[in-house]
Design a protein around this motif. Structure first.
Motif, PDB file in Angstrom:
ATOM      1  N   UNK A 315      12.033   8.738  -8.631  1.00 57.32           N
ATOM      2  CA  UNK A 315      12.134   9.276 -10.046  1.00 57.32           C
ATOM      3  C   UNK A 315      11.085  10.239 -10.504  1.00 57.32           C
ATOM      4  N   UNK A 316       9.822  10.189 -10.027  1.00 55.78           N
ATOM      5  CA  UNK A 316       8.640  10.967 -10.323  1.00 55.78           C
ATOM      6  C   UNK A 316       8.549  12.232  -9.401  1.00 55.78           C
ATOM      7  N   UNK A 317       8.988  12.073  -8.472  1.00 57.91           N
ATOM      8  CA  UNK A 317       8.277  12.733  -7.187  1.00 57.91           C
ATOM      9  C   UNK A 317       6.897  12.971  -6.888  1.00 57.91           C
ATOM     10  N   UNK A 318       6.206  12.098  -7.328  1.00 61.09           N
ATOM     11  CA  UNK A 318       4.715  12.179  -7.459  1.00 61.09           C
ATOM     12  C   UNK A 318       4.019  11.448  -6.218  1.00 61.09           C
ATOM     13  N   UNK A 319       2.902  11.563  -5.704  1.00 65.87           N
ATOM     14  CA  UNK A 319       2.091  11.048  -4.589  1.00 65.87           C
ATOM     15  C   UNK A 319       1.366  10.055  -5.196  1.00 65.87           C
ATOM     16  N   UNK A 320       0.706   9.906  -6.246  1.00 68.31           N
ATOM     17  CA  UNK A 320      -0.201   9.048  -6.589  1.00 68.31           C
ATOM     18  C   UNK A 320       0.375   7.835  -7.415  1.00 68.31           C
ATOM     19  N   UNK A 321      -0.146   6.705  -7.630  1.00 71.09           N
ATOM     20  CA  UNK A 321       0.330   5.496  -8.173  1.00 71.09           C
ATOM     21  C   UNK A 321      -0.481   4.649  -9.009  1.00 71.09           C
ATOM     22  N   UNK A 322      -0.449   4.111 -10.131  1.00 71.40           N
ATOM     23  CA  UNK A 322      -1.051   3.296 -10.842  1.00 71.40           C
ATOM     24  C   UNK A 322      -0.390   2.045 -10.967  1.00 71.40           C
ATOM     25  N   UNK A 324      -0.240  -2.132 -12.613  1.00 77.37           N
ATOM     26  CA  UNK A 324      -0.735  -2.960 -13.757  1.00 77.37           C
ATOM     27  C   UNK A 324       0.259  -4.158 -13.860  1.00 77.37           C
ATOM     28  N   UNK A 325      -0.374  -4.968 -14.554  1.00 73.81           N
ATOM     29  CA  UNK A 325       0.498  -6.340 -14.903  1.00 73.81           C
ATOM     30  C   UNK A 325      -0.035  -7.231 -13.941  1.00 73.81           C
ATOM     31  N   UNK A 326      -0.010  -8.531 -14.322  1.00 71.05           N
ATOM     32  CA  UNK A 326      -0.486  -9.675 -13.332  1.00 71.05           C
ATOM     33  C   UNK A 326       0.006  -9.609 -12.015  1.00 71.05           C
ATOM     34  N   UNK A 327       1.212  -9.115 -12.042  1.00 69.73           N
ATOM     35  CA  UNK A 327       1.645  -8.980 -10.366  1.00 69.73           C
ATOM     36  C   UNK A 327       0.839  -8.072  -9.558  1.00 69.73           C
ATOM     37  N   UNK A 328       0.173  -7.092 -10.188  1.00 70.87           N
ATOM     38  CA  UNK A 328      -0.769  -6.153  -9.703  1.00 70.87           C
ATOM     39  C   UNK A 328      -1.922  -6.713  -8.879  1.00 70.87           C
ATOM     40  N   UNK A 329      -2.173  -8.003  -9.400  1.00 69.40           N
ATOM     41  CA  UNK A 329      -3.186  -8.784  -8.492  1.00 69.40           C
ATOM     42  C   UNK A 329      -2.884  -9.308  -6.923  1.00 69.40           C
ATOM     43  N   UNK A 330      -1.431  -8.961  -6.836  1.00 63.39           N
ATOM     44  CA  UNK A 330      -1.126  -9.752  -5.382  1.00 63.39           C
ATOM     45  C   UNK A 330      -1.445  -8.724  -4.354  1.00 63.39           C
ATOM     46  N   UNK A 331      -2.654  -8.909  -3.836  1.00 60.58           N
ATOM     47  CA  UNK A 331      -3.283  -7.793  -3.167  1.00 60.58           C
ATOM     48  C   UNK A 331      -2.509  -7.487  -1.779  1.00 60.58           C
ATOM     49  N   UNK A 332      -1.982  -8.523  -1.278  1.00 60.62           N
ATOM     50  CA  UNK A 332      -1.142  -8.481  -0.201  1.00 60.62           C
ATOM     51  C   UNK A 332      -0.021  -7.319  -0.315  1.00 60.62           C
ATOM     52  N   UNK A 333       0.563  -7.499  -1.408  1.00 59.37           N
ATOM     53  CA  UNK A 333       1.975  -6.668  -1.838  1.00 59.37           C
ATOM     54  C   UNK A 333       1.288  -5.312  -1.930  1.00 59.37           C
ATOM     55  N   UNK A 334       0.170  -5.155  -2.847  1.00 59.53           N
ATOM     56  CA  UNK A 334      -0.662  -3.624  -2.745  1.00 59.53           C
ATOM     57  C   UNK A 334      -0.752  -2.969  -1.610  1.00 59.53           C
ATOM     58  N   UNK A 335      -1.229  -3.955  -0.618  1.00 57.22           N
ATOM     59  CA  UNK A 335      -1.429  -3.225   0.530  1.00 57.22           C
ATOM     60  C   UNK A 335      -0.230  -2.497   1.384  1.00 57.22           C
ATOM     61  N   UNK A 348      -5.792   0.512  -9.401  1.00 54.13           N
ATOM     62  CA  UNK A 348      -5.550  -0.425  -9.861  1.00 54.13           C
ATOM     63  C   UNK A 348      -7.040  -1.118 -10.460  1.00 54.13           C
ATOM     64  N   UNK A 349      -6.973  -1.301 -11.743  1.00 48.72           N
ATOM     65  CA  UNK A 349      -8.050  -1.741 -12.350  1.00 48.72           C
ATOM     66  C   UNK A 349      -8.248  -3.405 -12.283  1.00 48.72           C
ATOM     67  N   UNK A 350      -9.540  -3.962 -12.275  1.00 45.84           N
ATOM     68  CA  UNK A 350      -9.851  -5.237 -11.696  1.00 45.84           C
ATOM     69  C   UNK A 350      -8.951  -6.239 -12.824  1.00 45.84           C
ATOM     70  N   UNK A 351      -8.814  -5.921 -13.983  1.00 51.38           N
ATOM     71  CA  UNK A 351      -8.105  -7.131 -14.961  1.00 51.38           C
ATOM     72  C   UNK A 351      -6.829  -6.355 -15.015  1.00 51.38           C
ATOM     73  N   UNK A 352      -6.032  -6.435 -14.130  1.00 47.68           N
ATOM     74  CA  UNK A 352      -4.641  -5.838 -14.103  1.00 47.68           C
ATOM     75  C   UNK A 352      -3.619  -6.829 -15.118  1.00 47.68           C
ATOM     76  N   UNK A 353      -4.087  -7.912 -15.198  1.00 44.95           N
ATOM     77  CA  UNK A 353      -3.337  -8.863 -16.045  1.00 44.95           C
ATOM     78  C   UNK A 353      -3.446  -8.624 -17.528  1.00 44.95           C
TER      79      UNK A 353
END
Ligand SMILES: [Fe+2]
Length: 594
Positions: A315-322, A324-335, A348-353
Motif C-alpha cells: 500500500x505504501x511502497x515504503x521501506x521503513x516501518x513503525x 505499535x499496539x500491544x501485539x507490537x511487544x511480540x518480539x519473536x514476530x517483530x524479528x 517500536x517504542x518500549x511502551x507499545x501497548x
C-alpha cells in the motif's frame, strides 16, 4: 508548550508530559499504585509528570486523552446488542463502568488536574498508538501498523506517517482481533489475559507447531492481509470472563489447568519445584501438548502479522516501518517482520501497548493538530522517576539497614562486578525507571549469564518463575554482533528495548547458557554509552573481567508485582527474596552483613 497525554480505563493507565515536542516524563500508573496493570485514572503518574516538569496542572496548555469515549461506547452497545441476551452481563458491567468513569473522563481531568474543558482534546485509540511509534521514530516517512486487542471499534490498522502527519489507510474492526485471538489462547493455556501473553511466547519454543491447521480453523486471512475470526469459537464478544467457546474446547481439548506446573522433557523438572511427582512422565506429555498449542498460535500470529506488514508495504511502497499496539511487544514476530519482509528499518517504542497511547496522544496533538515540527527521537526508555540520594539515605538510615556508601563510580563498578563473577544475584536500581514493561538496566536484577546454573538460581531465589521464561541478555551494542545473529545491531532500534528475539550464535550457546532459550535464541538488549552510561560501563567492566561483555538482566520485581519504583519497593523485593546484594544509587546492601 506543555502537553500532558493520558491513557486509562482499559489496560495500562499511564501519563506522559511533552514540552515543545520533547518528552519530559512518562510512566504507567502501576509503578506508583503498585497494582499490576492498574487501569484507573493515573493520578500518581500525572503528579509525577508534573513534578518532573516543574509545573502545576494549570500550567498545561493541553491535556489529551488517548481515545474517544463515545466511539468506544458505540462499539460496546452495538456488539452487545448483536449478541443480546447472551451478553446481558457484559452489557450491565460495561454500563456501570462507562457511566461512572469513561464518559465522565473530561470532568475527572478537569477536577483532578485543574485544567479547563476547552484545553482537553481526544485522540483516536489507534491514531494514538500510531503516533506513539512514528513521532518517536527517527523516520521522516514510514509505513505504520498498529495491532492490539481492541481500541474503540478497531483492532488493527495500516497507516502512513509523513513529517508531522499520520494517515490511517486501512483498518480491521472488532470482533476480528489478533490481540483477542492470542488472549483466548493465553486463557486456554491457563494464564491471565493481558499478563500471560509473554508466557505463551516463552512456552512456544518448547513445542512443535503441530496444531497450526486447527488454529487456521478459528481465524482466516485474505490475500490483502485482512483477517477474520470464526466467532463460533470465541465468547469474548458476549462474556466478561470467558474468552473462548465450547466449540473451541471441542477443537483443542480441555484447557490447561492454571495451577499445573509447566515442564517437559526439554525443560526437565526444575529443582525449585521440589521432588518430581509420581506421574511425572504423564504430566510431561500433557505439558508437551500445551507447548505444541502455544507454538501453533505463536506461528499463526506471526503469519497474520507478516500478512498485514506485506500489505502495508504494497500500500505504501515504503521501506521503513513503525509498529505499535500491544501485539507490537511480540518480539519473536517483530524479528520475523524485520528478517522476512522488505522493511529493513523498523521502529517500536518500549511502551507499545495502551500505556504508550498517552504519549502518542500528546505527540499527535502537538504535531498533527498544532502543526508543530518534529524534534524528538526516543533512543532510550528512561522517562520515569529517579531515586534521589537523600531519599535512599533517609530510607536506609531510618530503617537501620546496614549499608556501604560507594565513593565513586569505579568503586561501585568493581564491587558489583566482583559479586556478579562470584555468582551473586544483584538488585540494581539506578537513575530514572523505564517506560514500558521491560527492565532495561534501571530497575533490573542482574547476574552472570555464563553460569549454567544461573537460570535456576535466579528462578528459585528471586522470581519463582517457571522454566520457560527466558532471561534476557544486556550486551554492549558494538559487541552484540559477536554473540547474536543480527545484522548491524547498533543500527537497529527495537533491540534497544528488547523487542527482537534473535539466534545466539551457535559457538556462543556454551558461553551464554543462562540467557540462551530452548530454541537457541535470546531477547537481547543493546546498550549504548550515550544513553545508559552507568549500565554500559558496568557491562564493559564485566567484559574486561571475564572476556564476555554480556549481563543477564531480568526485571526487578517479585512474581505478580510491578517493577520496583522507590527505595522501599526495592528493599522489600530484596529482603523477601534470596537476592544477595542490593545496589541503589551509590548505596550497597549485602544480605550476608545485614
Ligand atoms: Fe490499544
Amino acid at each position: 508548550m506543555n502537553i500532558l497525554g493520558i491513557s486509562c480505563y482499559y489496560h495500562d493507565a499511564a501519563a506522559s508530559l511533552i514540552r515543545d515536542g520533547q518528552l519530559i516524563a512518562a510512566s504507567e500508573e502501576e509503578r506508583f499504585s503498585r497494582i499490576k496493570h492498574d487501569y484507573g485514572f493515573p493520578k500518581q503518574a500525572i503528579e509525577f509528570c508534573l513534578e518532573q516538569g516543574g509545573i502545576r496542572g494549570e500550567d498545561l496548555d493541553y491535556v489529551v486523552f488517548f481515545e474517544k469515549p463515545f466511539r468506544k461506547l458505540d462499539r460496546i452497545l452495538a456488539s452487545v446488542l448483536q449478541t443480546y441476551p447472551q451478553s446481558y452481563k457484559v452489557f450491565r458491567e460495561s454500563m456501570i463502568t462507562w457511566v461512572l468513569d469513561k464518559l465522565w473522563v473530561g470532568s475527572t481531568i478537569e477536577a483532578e488536574i485543574g485544567v479547563k474543558r476547552d484545553k482537553i482534546l481526544y485522540s483516536d485509540h489507534h491514531l494514538s498508538h500510531a503516533a506513539s511509534a512514528f513521532f518517536c521514530s527517527p523516520f521522516e516517512e514510514s509505513a505504520i501498523i498498529t495491532v492490539d486487542g481492541v481500541g474503540e471499534w478497531t483492532t488493527a490498522t495500516i497507516g502512513v506517517g509523513r513529517g508531522n502527519e499520520i494517515r490511517l489507510l486501512k483498518k480491521i474492526d472488532f470482533p476480528h482481533s489478533i490481540g483477542l485471538l492470542y488472549s483466548a489462547f493465553t486463557a486456554f493455556l491457563g494464564f491471565e489475559v493481558n499478563e500471560g501473553e509473554y508466557k505463551v511466547m516463552g512456552m512456544a519454543p518448547y513445542g512443535v507447531p503441530r496444531y497450526v491447521d486447527k488454529v487456521w480453523k478459528v481465524v482466516r486471512q485474505n490475500q490483502d492481509g485482512s483477517f477474520a475470526l470464526d466467532m463460533d469459537y470465541f465468547s469474548f464478544q458476549h462474556s466478561t470472563d470467558q474468552t473462548y467457546s465450547r466449540k473451541f474446547v471441542e477443537l483443542f481439548g480441555d484447557p490447561r489447568p492454571y495451577n499445573l506446573n509447566f515442564f517437559t522433557e526439554g525443560t526437565g523438572f526444575p529443582k525449585y519445584f521440589g521432588d518430581p511427582p509420581s506421574n511425572y512422565n504423564e504430566l510431561c506429555k500433557l505439558n508437551q501438548h500445551y507447548a505444541d498449542i502455544a507454538s501453533s498460535i505463536q506461528k499463526v500470529t506471526e503469519e497474520l502479522l507478516l500478512g498485514i506488514v506485506r500489505s502495508a508495504q504494497q500500500l505504501t511502497g515504503l521501506k521503513k516501518l513503525c509498529i505499535a499496539g500491544g501485539v507490537g511487544l511480540n518480539s519473536v514476530a517483530n524479528t520475523r517482520i524485520f528478517k522476512e519482509t522488505p522493511f529493513h528499518e523498523v521502529y517500536i517504542q518500549p511502551a507499545a501497548g495502551d500505556g504508550g497511547g498517552s504519549l502518542g496522544a500528546a505527540l499527535w496533538a502537538y504535531h498533527s493538530i498544532l502543526g508543530k515540527p518534529r524534534n524528538f527521537v526516543m533512543k532510550n526508555a528512561y522517562w520515569g522517576r529517579e531515586c534521589r540520594e537523600a531519599e535512599i539515605s533517609d530510607f536506609l538510615t531510618s530503617h537501620n539497614i546496614r549499608h556501604t556508601i560507594l565513593r565513586n563510580e569505579d568503586e561501585l563498578l568493581d564491587r558489583v562486578v566482583e559479586r556478579i563473577v562470584g555468582a551473586k544475584v544483584i538488585g540494581w536500581a539506578q537513575g530514572r525507571f523505564e517506560w514500558g514493561p521491560r527492565a532495561l538496566g534501571s530497575r533490573s536484577i542482574i547476574a552472570d549469564p555464563r553460569n549454567p546454573e544461573m537460570k535456576d538460581i535466579v528462578n528459585s531465589k528471586i522470581k519463582f518463575r517457571e522454566p520457560y521464561r527466558p532471561f534476557a541478555p544486556s550486551v554492549l551494542a558494538e559487541a552484540a554482533g559477536t554473540y547474536f545473529d543480527l545484522e548491524d545491531p547498533p543500527a537497529q532500534y527495537p533491540p534497544r528495548f528488547m523487542l527482537y528475539v534473535v539466534p545466539v550464535r551457535p559457538q556462543h550457546h556454551a558461553t551464554l547458557p543462562a540467557i540462551t532459550h530452548a530454541d537457541g535464541t535470546g531477547r537481547l538488549q543493546t546498550v549504548f554509552e550515550d544513553q545508559s552510561p552507568l549500565y554500559y560501563r558496568l557491562i564493559k567492566r564485566f567484559g574486561q573481567a571475564t572476556g564476555v561483555p554480556v549481563i543477564l538482566n531480568t526485571s526487578f520485581n517479585l512474581r505478580g508485582e510491578p517493577i520496583v519504583t522507590t527505595p522501599a519497593n526495592a528493599f522489600h523485593t530484596f529482603s523477601t527474596s534470596e537476592m544477595d546484594t542490593l545496589v541503589i544509587g551509590n548505596f550497597m546492601v549485602d544480605k550476608s552483613t545485614m
